[in-house]
Every structure is written in C-alpha cells, then in structure tokens.
Design an enzyme around this catalytic site. Structure first.
Site, short mmCIF file in Angstrom:
data_model
loop_
_atom_site.label_atom_id
_atom_site.label_comp_id
_atom_site.label_asym_id
_atom_site.label_seq_id
_atom_site.Cartn_x
_atom_site.Cartn_y
_atom_site.Cartn_z
CG ASP A 1 -2.25 0.59 1.03
OD1 ASP A 1 -2.30 1.64 0.36
OD2 ASP A 1 -3.24 0.03 1.52
CG ASP B 1 -4.46 5.68 0.77
OD1 ASP B 1 -5.39 4.89 0.93
OD2 ASP B 1 -4.35 6.76 1.39
CG HIS C 1 -9.14 -0.88 4.52
ND1 HIS C 1 -8.99 -0.90 3.14
CD2 HIS C 1 -8.64 0.31 4.93
CE1 HIS C 1 -8.42 0.22 2.77
NE2 HIS C 1 -8.20 0.99 3.82
CG ASP C 2 -11.42 2.62 3.51
OD1 ASP C 2 -10.90 2.58 4.64
OD2 ASP C 2 -10.83 3.03 2.49
CD GLU D 1 -8.69 4.60 -1.94
OE1 GLU D 1 -9.62 4.27 -1.20
OE2 GLU D 1 -7.74 5.29 -1.54
O1 TEU Z 1 -9.38 5.92 1.71
C1 TEU Z 1 -9.75 7.00 0.89
C2 TEU Z 1 -10.97 7.69 1.26
O2 TEU Z 1 -11.34 8.63 0.61
C3 TEU Z 1 -11.68 7.20 2.47
O3 TEU Z 1 -11.35 8.04 3.49
C4 TEU Z 1 -13.12 7.16 2.24
O4 TEU Z 1 -13.63 8.41 1.93
C5 TEU Z 1 -13.76 6.70 3.49
O5 TEU Z 1 -13.10 5.54 3.93
C6 TEU Z 1 -15.17 6.36 3.24
O6 TEU Z 1 -15.72 5.96 4.43
C7 TEU Z 1 -8.03 5.64 1.82
C8 TEU Z 1 -7.83 4.43 2.70
O7 TEU Z 1 -8.37 3.31 2.07
C9 TEU Z 1 -8.41 4.72 4.05
O8 TEU Z 1 -8.35 3.61 4.89
C10 TEU Z 1 -7.63 5.87 4.63
O9 TEU Z 1 -8.20 6.26 5.86
C11 TEU Z 1 -7.61 7.08 3.70
O10 TEU Z 1 -7.31 6.72 2.36
C12 TEU Z 1 -6.54 8.04 4.14
O11 TEU Z 1 -5.29 7.47 3.91
#
Ligand code: TEU
Length: 551
Positions: A102, A204, A320-321, A246
């Site tokens: 990542d 990311d 994971h989000d 992403e």
């Molecule tokens: O996520 C990108 C992101 O935009 C997220 O914050 C999203 O809006 C949110 O999860 C929706 O609920 C990436 C990673 O996958 C995330 O885990 C990180 O917190 C974020 O970037 C910051 O690095």
C-alpha cells in the site's frame, strides 16, 4: 511479463487484501502482525490467490491504522521487523503469491521527520514539501475547508505562523507534490521496496495528488496525470509490477487516462461509483440507501463496457473502508448462499477480482451497538460532529452499524476457540457477531462452504480464457431480483445468472443465455438453461459454459 499477446500475470490472478492489524496475531499483543500473515499463507495458497494487497505495515503512530506513515522504510514495531517482512515476501513467493504494498503518498503522518523539519522553520528544505497558507486577515484558518474525518482541514503550526493543509485529519498532513525534491524522494522509496521483491503497489487516494487546494479541486487535479506519468518513468517502466490506483473521483470519462494501454500510468483503478450510488446525497454513508440491484447492475455493466477493450477493471465489493458485502448487498439470513452468489457474479466479470479478508468465509458486519465499541477515527470524528449538530446518538449508531469502517476491521475469524483464534491476548477491537459459527475451520469442514466456492471461482479464472478475456454482455437489466450476463470468446459462451434476493424467482431467459453445456457453478444443483425458463431459489447462482446457441 508482457507477452506478445499483451497478457500480464495479473490478468489471470485474484487478489486478496490483508488488513494486518486484524488478520492474525502471532505474539499475543491483541494486534495482528507480519509473522501472523506468514503463518496463514497456506490458507491463502489453498484459495489459489495470486497476490496479497497488504494494507500499510510501515512505522506509524496508527491514528488511521497505518494510513499515517512516519517512516516509509521501516515496519511498525507492533507489526514486526523488516526481516519479518522479507520472510513474508519469500514465503509468499515460494507459494506463487506476490506482495503488493500500500503506497500512501498523498499524505504522511504529522510525526514524520519530514514534517518535524518542515514545521520547525520556513527555511527548512522540507518546508515546501507540505501545503502552507497564511492565517485569514483577522486571524484563524485561511478558509472553511473541512477534513474528511472531521474538523478543519487547516492545522495551525505556531513555530512558522502558518496553517498546513490536511485533507483527512490533523495527524495526516498532505504532501506537496509540486515539489520536485519530494517526488524524487518518493520514487526512490518506491524503488527501495521494489528491490525487496514486492509485486506492485496499491496507491492510496492517488487521484488526490494533483490537487489545487485554493480552487478546492481535490480529485483529478490539473497535475495528476503528469505526476503519474513521471512516476511510471522513474519507477515502474520496464518492471513487471502491478499497480492499482485508488480513486474515489474517477468516472467512466476519465478511467482510461489512468489505465489506458498507452498512457504509461497505472494498470487499473479501484473506482467507487457502485459504492457511492448507495449513499445518501446529503448525509452520505451514514444514511445508506437500501441496496438497489437495478442501479447496482447499471453501474457495474457500464464499467464493463468502458473498459471492454482498453484498461482493466479492479473488481471488488468490500475492503477495509466498506461494510461487509453479505451485510450490504446480500442477506445475513442467507449468509452462505448470498456470499456465494455475490462472489459468483463479481468473479466472473472481466477484470481482476479482489477478496477482502473474511469475505471468503462470508463474514458479516460487526453488530456494534455502542460508540465505545468503535475504534475508527472517521466514525468517532463524525460522531462528535453530528452529535454537536443535533443528530441523536441512536440515529448515528444505526448508520454506523451499517457503514462504519470498523464493520470490516474486526478480527479475522479462524476457528471457534478463544477470540476466534485471532489472538491469545485481548483483541484491539471486538469480534463480529456470529464468530463461533462463522470461521475458517467451520467453513472448511463444509463441502458446500464459502471457501470451497471461492477456491472454485479463483481456479476458473486461471484455467478458462473466457473468464479472463470473454466479451461481457448484460441481460435482464430491469429485473430487480436477478443479475445475469454472458461472457463470450470464439464460439463459446459462459452464461452467469444469480438470484440476489431472498425470494425465489422464475425468469424467462433471453436467447443468448440459453446455453446448454457444463455447469461450472451450480450452488443448488444443476439446472437446464437451454429450456429458456429457469426457477432460482433465494441466492442461487449458476454459471454454464457451452457452445454459442445456433441462431
Ligand atoms: O481511503 C480514501 C478515502 O477517501 C476514504 O477516506 C473514504 O472516503 C472513506 O473511507 C469512506 O468511508 C483511503 C484508505 O483506504 C483509508 O483507509 C484511509 O483512511 C484514507 O485513504 C486516508 O489514507
């Protein structure tokens, strides 16, 4: 390697995302770690996956569970050491599995030495590696921009008398990509990881790196593609690496700018239009709309069309989000069947599928009912904000139970023993509901289990060119219960159909789907599709491979 026909190794591979903190704990501190992952490689090898996307394992204060990096060239002590990491790469490699890192370079931790130097003096070379603005004329933040996880996007730094821009949280300071020295440093760091034998990078929020803060253009800013092309030239060109960007902002109009064959940027993008489709326009994820299959199919079909001949889809429903896919798109009542049906329709599309840890046993949302059960900074930040705005705690918790990121961050469920076999200590976050029944050991003991189904789908992609290259064509698009499509290659057709509802249904099949041949997937027994009409049980899924029907 790219062959004469343009085939790349990841065209036939399936990815598996590991969220290290919640995967397997080898030392009893309640937190997963790198040796824990190495210890579970046989489970992943048996599934047949080709690579692991490893969520961040770098040194970090862990404000955002590692998406706040304080040393890009070291492993967080709670996760292990660089030696542990090298062992993971070697052991995975021995099983034909690559490790995809990542890459979190939109921002770094406020504890990173770069930022410590930058905040100490305006004259430090690192000062320009961050985004600074003077206070507003009367004092206070330069403007009202908000951080994603709550609060102002501007961090006051008294040492230099300036505000620093933080897109996500004050612990995550944005890097200024307009500084060539910073970019050079990042490319060097990437080459250093490539030297350790990794298979690629998941990048990311990469679509944010060209942002223009003053114009409030965050996604796909004016300089994004120039930077991605430079990164490609500096790090990726001529190397057999997989890159997935992403992008919450990518649309069908812009996708090929990232992953078009001749662009010299990335191999594929994680797009989120199928996720955003389910959010409330004003209140967002905390007030999710009920799952709308017709709308979902439209989005998925559109992406299959957009990337049919150029670019490549990254196929996923959970990470994971996001909530657990059974809870969001399937049915906890038909847990196993809906897990299998969703996997079938996703994995047999064109693209590279990603399995998120626990998905292969049909894990569900956490089932948390109190705010003190949550750990995620986004959930906690938005809770404070919304309560202050007058939202009732009960209403917020209802939304969180459906969409909080912690739903997918509960410990991986390995067996019915203490803490589901995840740790001998106290887990950093509670277990999800149902773990005594929902775990790897129990699922593997069931020949009709979810693991066995995933293993089959993953094998099909490796064995059947039609799954990799076949042309996609959707059917029954207005049907609110069923998802149906064909893939075709040469004179062969693969017909895929699944009932994605809790009610049985009878459907009239359009002619191209009336395939008679080998049932490659038949979750409820073999059915004859050639008859033109089929009755499907709740969450029944079928895939039949046969010759193209005579016209
Ligand atoms: O996520 C990108 C992101 O935009 C997220 O914050 C999203 O809006 C949110 O999860 C929706 O609920 C990436 C990673 O996958 C995330 O885990 C990180 O917190 C974020 O970037 C910051 O690095």
């Amino acid at each position: 390697m790219q062959t004469a026909t343009g085939a790349r190794w990841w065209h036939t591979a399936t990815g598996y995302q590991v969220y290290p903190r919640s995967f397997a704990d080898s030392d009893g501190d309640g937190m997963g770690d790198v040796p824990g992952i190495t210890g579970k490689l046989d489970h992943l090898a048996d599934l047949g996956i080709g690579f692991i996307w490893l969520s961040p394992v770098y040194a970090s204060p862990m404000a955002d569970n590692g998406y706040d990096i304080s040393d890009y060239r070291d492993i967080a002590p709670e996760f292990g050491t660089l030696d542990d990491f090298d062992r993971l790469v070697a052991q995975a490699h021995a099983r034909g599995i690559g490790i995809v890192m990542d890459l979190v370079v939109n921002h770094c931790s406020a504890a990173h030495p770069w930022f410590r130097a930058a905040r100490a003096s305006r004259d430090a070379p690192e000062h320009d590696w961050f985004i600074w603005r003077d206070p507003a004329p009367g004092g206070g933040p330069p403007d009202d921009q908000r951080a994603c996880f709550g609060g102002s996007a501007w961090l006051w730094v008294p040492e230099v008398g300036r505000y620093c821009y933080c897109h996500f949280s004050p612990e995550q300071v944005d890097l200024n990509w307009d500084t060539p020295a910073l970019r050079a440093e990042i490319y060097d760091m990437m080459r250093w990881w490539v030297g350790r034998g990794i298979a690629g990078f998941r990048m990311d929020v990469i679509s944010l790196i060209g942002k223009d803060v003053d114009a409030r253009i965050y996604e796909e800013g004016p300089r994004l593609h120039a930077y991605l092309q430079e990164m490609h030239r500096e790090v990726l060109a001529g190397r057999d690496l997989l890159t997935i960007g992403e992008s919450w902002g990518v649309s069908r109009d812009t996708a090929l700018l990232y992953c078009g064959r001749d662009r010299g940027e990335l191999d594929m993008v994680f797009q989120f239009t199928h996720i955003l489709e389910g959010w409330d326009e004003v209140l967002g994820k905390w007030r999710p709309r009920p799952f709308d299959l017709v709308a979902f199919k439209r989005v998925m079909d559109d992406w299959q069309e957009t990337l049919a001949d150029d670019g490549w889809n990254a196929l996923f429903l959970s990470n994971h989000d996001l909530p657990r896919q059974v809870s969001r798109y399937g049915s906890e009542r038909y847990r196993k069947d809906s897990a299998k049906a969703l996997a079938t329709v996703l994995h047999l599309m064109k693209g590279t599928p990603f399995v998120y840890q626990g998905e292969e046993i049909g894990m569900t949302n956490a089932g948390f009912t109190r705010i003190d059960q949550y750990r995620d900074l986004e959930t906690l930040g938005h809770y404070s904000e919304q309560i202050a705005e007058g939202v009732s705690p009960g209403a917020f918790l209802e939304g969180a139970a459906r969409f909080s990121r912690d739903n997918s961050r509960t410990p991986m469920q390995w067996n019915a023993g203490e803490n589901a076999g995840f740790t001998s200590g106290t887990p950093w976050i509670g277990l999800a509901q149902g773990w005594p029944e929902v775990n790897v050991a129990a699922d593997r003991a069931d020949p009709g289990g979810v693991v066995a189904h995933y293993r089959r789908l993953i094998a099909m992609r490796k064995e059947l060119p039609i799954v990799v290259h076949g042309r996609y064509r959707p059917f029954l698009r207005g049907n609110a219960q069923v998802m149906a499509y064909t893939r075709s290659l040469g004179a062969e057709v693969l017909a895929v159909i699944a009932n994605l509802s809790e009610e049985p249904c009878m459907v009239e099949l359009p002619a191209p789907m009336r395939v008679s041949g080998e049932a490659l997937v038949a979750t409820h027994g073999v059915r004859d599709l050639s008859a033109g009409e089929v009755t499907l049980a709740p969450y029944e899924a079928l895939a039949v491979l046969g010759p193209e029907a005579a016209r």
